[in-house]
Design a protein around this motif. Structure first.
Motif, PDB file in Angstrom:
ATOM      1  N   ALA A 162       0.839  -1.194   0.000  1.00  0.00           N
ATOM      2  CA  ALA A 162       0.000   0.000   0.000  1.00  0.00           C
ATOM      3  C   ALA A 162       0.873   1.243   0.000  1.00  0.00           C
ATOM      4  O   ALA A 162       2.032   1.210   0.430  1.00  0.00           O
ATOM      5  CB  ALA A 162      -0.919  -0.007   1.218  1.00  0.00           C
ATOM      6  N   ASP A 163       0.320   2.334  -0.479  1.00  0.00           N
ATOM      7  CA  ASP A 163       1.034   3.603  -0.426  1.00  0.00           C
ATOM      8  C   ASP A 163       1.344   3.942   1.033  1.00  0.00           C
ATOM      9  O   ASP A 163       0.486   3.818   1.906  1.00  0.00           O
ATOM     10  CB  ASP A 163       0.191   4.720  -1.042  1.00  0.00           C
ATOM     11  N   GLY A 164       2.584   4.337   1.300  1.00  0.00           N
ATOM     12  CA  GLY A 164       3.011   4.657   2.651  1.00  0.00           C
ATOM     13  C   GLY A 164       3.692   3.513   3.368  1.00  0.00           C
ATOM     14  O   GLY A 164       4.249   3.714   4.449  1.00  0.00           O
ATOM     15  N   ALA A 165       3.663   2.314   2.771  1.00  0.00           N
ATOM     16  CA  ALA A 165       4.331   1.169   3.393  1.00  0.00           C
ATOM     17  C   ALA A 165       5.844   1.369   3.343  1.00  0.00           C
ATOM     18  O   ALA A 165       6.390   1.871   2.361  1.00  0.00           O
ATOM     19  CB  ALA A 165       3.946  -0.121   2.678  1.00  0.00           C
ATOM     20  N   VAL A 166       6.540   0.972   4.423  1.00  0.00           N
ATOM     21  CA  VAL A 166       7.992   1.072   4.486  1.00  0.00           C
ATOM     22  C   VAL A 166       8.584  -0.267   4.067  1.00  0.00           C
ATOM     23  O   VAL A 166       8.262  -1.310   4.653  1.00  0.00           O
ATOM     24  CB  VAL A 166       8.472   1.448   5.903  1.00  0.00           C
ATOM     25  N   LEU A 167       9.443  -0.242   3.063  1.00  0.00           N
ATOM     26  CA  LEU A 167      10.037  -1.458   2.518  1.00  0.00           C
ATOM     27  C   LEU A 167      11.552  -1.423   2.706  1.00  0.00           C
ATOM     28  O   LEU A 167      12.165  -0.356   2.685  1.00  0.00           O
ATOM     29  CB  LEU A 167       9.706  -1.594   1.032  1.00  0.00           C
ATOM     30  N   GLU A 168      12.131  -2.605   2.878  1.00  0.00           N
ATOM     31  CA  GLU A 168      13.576  -2.737   3.012  1.00  0.00           C
ATOM     32  C   GLU A 168      14.107  -3.590   1.870  1.00  0.00           C
ATOM     33  O   GLU A 168      13.479  -4.582   1.488  1.00  0.00           O
ATOM     34  CB  GLU A 168      13.937  -3.382   4.355  1.00  0.00           C
ATOM     35  N   PHE A 169      15.253  -3.193   1.344  1.00  0.00           N
ATOM     36  CA  PHE A 169      15.826  -3.949   0.235  1.00  0.00           C
ATOM     37  C   PHE A 169      17.334  -3.811   0.248  1.00  0.00           C
ATOM     38  O   PHE A 169      17.889  -2.915   0.895  1.00  0.00           O
ATOM     39  CB  PHE A 169      15.240  -3.493  -1.104  1.00  0.00           C
ATOM     40  N   ARG A 170      18.010  -4.714  -0.433  1.00  0.00           N
ATOM     41  CA  ARG A 170      19.465  -4.712  -0.454  1.00  0.00           C
ATOM     42  C   ARG A 170      19.958  -5.172  -1.815  1.00  0.00           C
ATOM     43  O   ARG A 170      19.235  -5.861  -2.553  1.00  0.00           O
ATOM     44  CB  ARG A 170      20.017  -5.622   0.641  1.00  0.00           C
ATOM     45  N   PRO A 171      21.175  -4.821  -2.167  1.00  0.00           N
ATOM     46  CA  PRO A 171      21.731  -5.259  -3.458  1.00  0.00           C
ATOM     47  C   PRO A 171      21.905  -6.778  -3.496  1.00  0.00           C
ATOM     48  O   PRO A 171      22.150  -7.416  -2.476  1.00  0.00           O
ATOM     49  CB  PRO A 171      23.087  -4.546  -3.528  1.00  0.00           C
ATOM     50  N   THR A 172      21.770  -7.337  -4.678  1.00  0.00           N
ATOM     51  CA  THR A 172      21.944  -8.782  -4.842  1.00  0.00           C
ATOM     52  C   THR A 172      23.237  -9.140  -5.555  1.00  0.00           C
ATOM     53  O   THR A 172      23.653 -10.295  -5.519  1.00  0.00           O
ATOM     54  CB  THR A 172      20.771  -9.372  -5.653  1.00  0.00           C
ATOM     55  N   ASP A 173      23.878  -8.166  -6.196  1.00  0.00           N
ATOM     56  CA  ASP A 173      25.024  -8.470  -7.050  1.00  0.00           C
ATOM     57  C   ASP A 173      26.324  -7.840  -6.559  1.00  0.00           C
ATOM     58  O   ASP A 173      27.217  -7.545  -7.348  1.00  0.00           O
ATOM     59  CB  ASP A 173      24.749  -8.001  -8.487  1.00  0.00           C
ATOM     60  N   THR A 174      26.425  -7.624  -5.259  1.00  0.00           N
ATOM     61  CA  THR A 174      27.651  -7.061  -4.706  1.00  0.00           C
ATOM     62  C   THR A 174      27.929  -7.687  -3.352  1.00  0.00           C
ATOM     63  O   THR A 174      27.007  -8.159  -2.679  1.00  0.00           O
ATOM     64  CB  THR A 174      27.541  -5.525  -4.562  1.00  0.00           C
ATOM     65  N   ASP A 175      29.182  -7.699  -2.977  1.00  0.00           N
ATOM     66  CA  ASP A 175      29.564  -8.221  -1.665  1.00  0.00           C
ATOM     67  C   ASP A 175      29.358  -7.192  -0.561  1.00  0.00           C
ATOM     68  O   ASP A 175      29.477  -7.520   0.624  1.00  0.00           O
ATOM     69  CB  ASP A 175      31.040  -8.660  -1.672  1.00  0.00           C
ATOM     70  N   GLU A 176      29.074  -5.950  -0.937  1.00  0.00           N
ATOM     71  CA  GLU A 176      28.868  -4.905   0.062  1.00  0.00           C
ATOM     72  C   GLU A 176      27.600  -5.207   0.870  1.00  0.00           C
ATOM     73  O   GLU A 176      26.546  -5.531   0.313  1.00  0.00           O
ATOM     74  CB  GLU A 176      28.735  -3.537  -0.613  1.00  0.00           C
ATOM     75  N   ASP A 177      27.707  -5.116   2.175  1.00  0.00           N
ATOM     76  CA  ASP A 177      26.605  -5.464   3.067  1.00  0.00           C
ATOM     77  C   ASP A 177      25.924  -4.193   3.564  1.00  0.00           C
ATOM     78  O   ASP A 177      26.375  -3.574   4.526  1.00  0.00           O
ATOM     79  CB  ASP A 177      27.138  -6.296   4.248  1.00  0.00           C
ATOM     80  N   PHE A 178      24.862  -3.767   2.888  1.00  0.00           N
ATOM     81  CA  PHE A 178      24.089  -2.631   3.369  1.00  0.00           C
ATOM     82  C   PHE A 178      22.646  -2.774   2.898  1.00  0.00           C
ATOM     83  O   PHE A 178      22.351  -3.459   1.926  1.00  0.00           O
ATOM     84  CB  PHE A 178      24.686  -1.298   2.910  1.00  0.00           C
ATOM     85  N   GLU A 179      21.754  -2.142   3.637  1.00  0.00           N
ATOM     86  CA  GLU A 179      20.331  -2.188   3.319  1.00  0.00           C
ATOM     87  C   GLU A 179      19.804  -0.777   3.117  1.00  0.00           C
ATOM     88  O   GLU A 179      20.285   0.173   3.730  1.00  0.00           O
ATOM     89  CB  GLU A 179      19.542  -2.882   4.437  1.00  0.00           C
ATOM     90  N   LEU A 180      18.805  -0.671   2.250  1.00  0.00           N
ATOM     91  CA  LEU A 180      18.118   0.579   1.996  1.00  0.00           C
ATOM     92  C   LEU A 180      16.691   0.467   2.501  1.00  0.00           C
ATOM     93  O   LEU A 180      16.110  -0.622   2.545  1.00  0.00           O
ATOM     94  CB  LEU A 180      18.098   0.883   0.494  1.00  0.00           C
ATOM     95  N   LYS A 181      16.126   1.603   2.901  1.00  0.00           N
ATOM     96  CA  LYS A 181      14.724   1.656   3.298  1.00  0.00           C
ATOM     97  C   LYS A 181      14.033   2.703   2.440  1.00  0.00           C
ATOM     98  O   LYS A 181      14.614   3.745   2.116  1.00  0.00           O
ATOM     99  CB  LYS A 181      14.578   2.019   4.778  1.00  0.00           C
ATOM    100  N   GLY A 182      12.782   2.426   2.079  1.00  0.00           N
ATOM    101  CA  GLY A 182      12.034   3.381   1.288  1.00  0.00           C
ATOM    102  C   GLY A 182      10.553   3.325   1.598  1.00  0.00           C
ATOM    103  O   GLY A 182      10.023   2.279   1.983  1.00  0.00           O
ATOM    104  N   VAL A 183       9.887   4.463   1.451  1.00  0.00           N
ATOM    105  CA  VAL A 183       8.435   4.540   1.623  1.00  0.00           C
ATOM    106  C   VAL A 183       7.798   4.403   0.249  1.00  0.00           C
ATOM    107  O   VAL A 183       8.185   5.097  -0.701  1.00  0.00           O
ATOM    108  CB  VAL A 183       8.027   5.878   2.259  1.00  0.00           C
ATOM    109  N   CYS A 184       6.834   3.505   0.132  1.00  0.00           N
ATOM    110  CA  CYS A 184       6.171   3.281  -1.147  1.00  0.00           C
ATOM    111  C   CYS A 184       5.286   4.479  -1.484  1.00  0.00           C
ATOM    112  O   CYS A 184       4.321   4.775  -0.773  1.00  0.00           O
ATOM    113  CB  CYS A 184       5.345   1.995  -1.084  1.00  0.00           C
ATOM    114  N   LEU A 185       5.632   5.181  -2.560  1.00  0.00           N
ATOM    115  CA  LEU A 185       4.824   6.312  -3.006  1.00  0.00           C
ATOM    116  C   LEU A 185       3.691   5.864  -3.918  1.00  0.00           C
ATOM    117  O   LEU A 185       2.593   6.408  -3.885  1.00  0.00           O
ATOM    118  CB  LEU A 185       5.708   7.322  -3.749  1.00  0.00           C
TER     119      LEU A 185
END
Length: 279
Positions: A201-224
């Protein structure tokens, strides 16, 4: 960093704290297996959970009897041993902190895991420098998040950041779904992939991360906005507004070549554009 500057900034930042993650342990260079609290004649192996310049919280495995035993030492001074392997150095170095146990808490009565709260009495310069450096980098990354222009990352920049053109979406039920990155800016990300019937739904907070790199970090975004695909049932286009996460934006900032103090006056956009032209 000059010791006078470190001590001055440490005083200013004494109440700032960070929640430790595996990626952050690696970034700071802390060797997880070499964090030991010395209480009297006993040694307790711990894992850093939260760190600051005035206090910290460590995770340890203690039986109920052991936890009761350590309760006797509340308020007394003890020694904490840590090993750090700086990213810029080849050899690890050890440092000792003088601390007082301020509390012991067990999240669950049946769990062997306990959180040890510590108040720092005396810290070596190397510990202060490690955290002050992290906090200063975080300030720069937040400044970047708040002032960087809305400009599309070049394919070269996106590859340097993500390793490829995909992000893995992390769902509550433990599933992971791979989405293709259609656009990526310091503010917004547009993704396309198979989400299924229950698109966010609009306003939902989603978490995602890269799949093709060894770098370990996550991004967060609000679904517009989420738009189901007419041509491909079950697939959706997601437009997300990024939220600030220190580790992710430190990496984005380095990739785009942003420098603090440039702001939104047009110069920042020119600098990023110059980097793209030289990629």
């Amino acid at each position: 960093m000059d010791s006078k500057v470190v001590n001055e900034r440490a005083a200013d930042l004494r109440d700032s704290s960070i929640r430790v993650t595996p990626a952050l342990l690696e970034e700071l260079g802390i060797v997880k297996s070499d964090t030991v609290l010395r209480v009297g004649d006993f040694s307790v192996s711990c894992v850093p959970f939260e760190l600051s310049l005035s206090r910290m919280e460590l995770l340890a495995v203690l039986s109920e009897r052991e936890a009761e035993f350590f309760q006797r030492y509340l308020g007394q001074s003890h020694r904490l041993f840590m090993t750090c392997r700086p990213p810029y150095g080849s050899k690890p170095h050890a440092f000792f902190l003088t601390c007082r146990i301020s509390g012991i808490r067990r999240p669950s009565p049946v769990s062997p895991y306990c959180f040890l709260g510590l108040e720092l009495v005396r810290s070596p310069l190397s510990y202060k420098e490690m955290l002050v450096g992290y906090f200063l980098e975080t300030e720069k990354s937040r400044d970047f998040f708040e002032t960087a222009p809305e400009i599309e990352l070049s394919p070269e920049q996106r590859s340097a950041l993500l390793g490829g053109g995909y992000l893995q979406l992390l769902l509550e039920e433990g599933e992971e779904r791979r989405f293709k990155v259609l656009s990526f800016t310091p503010r917004r990300v547009t993704l396309f992939g198979e989400y299924g019937d229950s698109i966010p739904a609009d306003g939902a907070v989603l978490e995602f991360r890269p799949t093709d790199t060894d770098e370990d970090f996550e991004l967060k975004g609000v679904c517009l906005r989420s738009r189901p695909s007419v041509e491909a049932p079950g697939f959706s286009t997601l437009e997300l507004e990024l939220r600030f996460t220190p580790g992710a934006f430190a990496r984005i900032r380095r990739v785009v070549g942003w420098m603090p103090g440039i702001g939104r006056n047009g110069q920042a956009g020119a600098r990023i554009q110059d980097r793209r032209g030289c990629a």
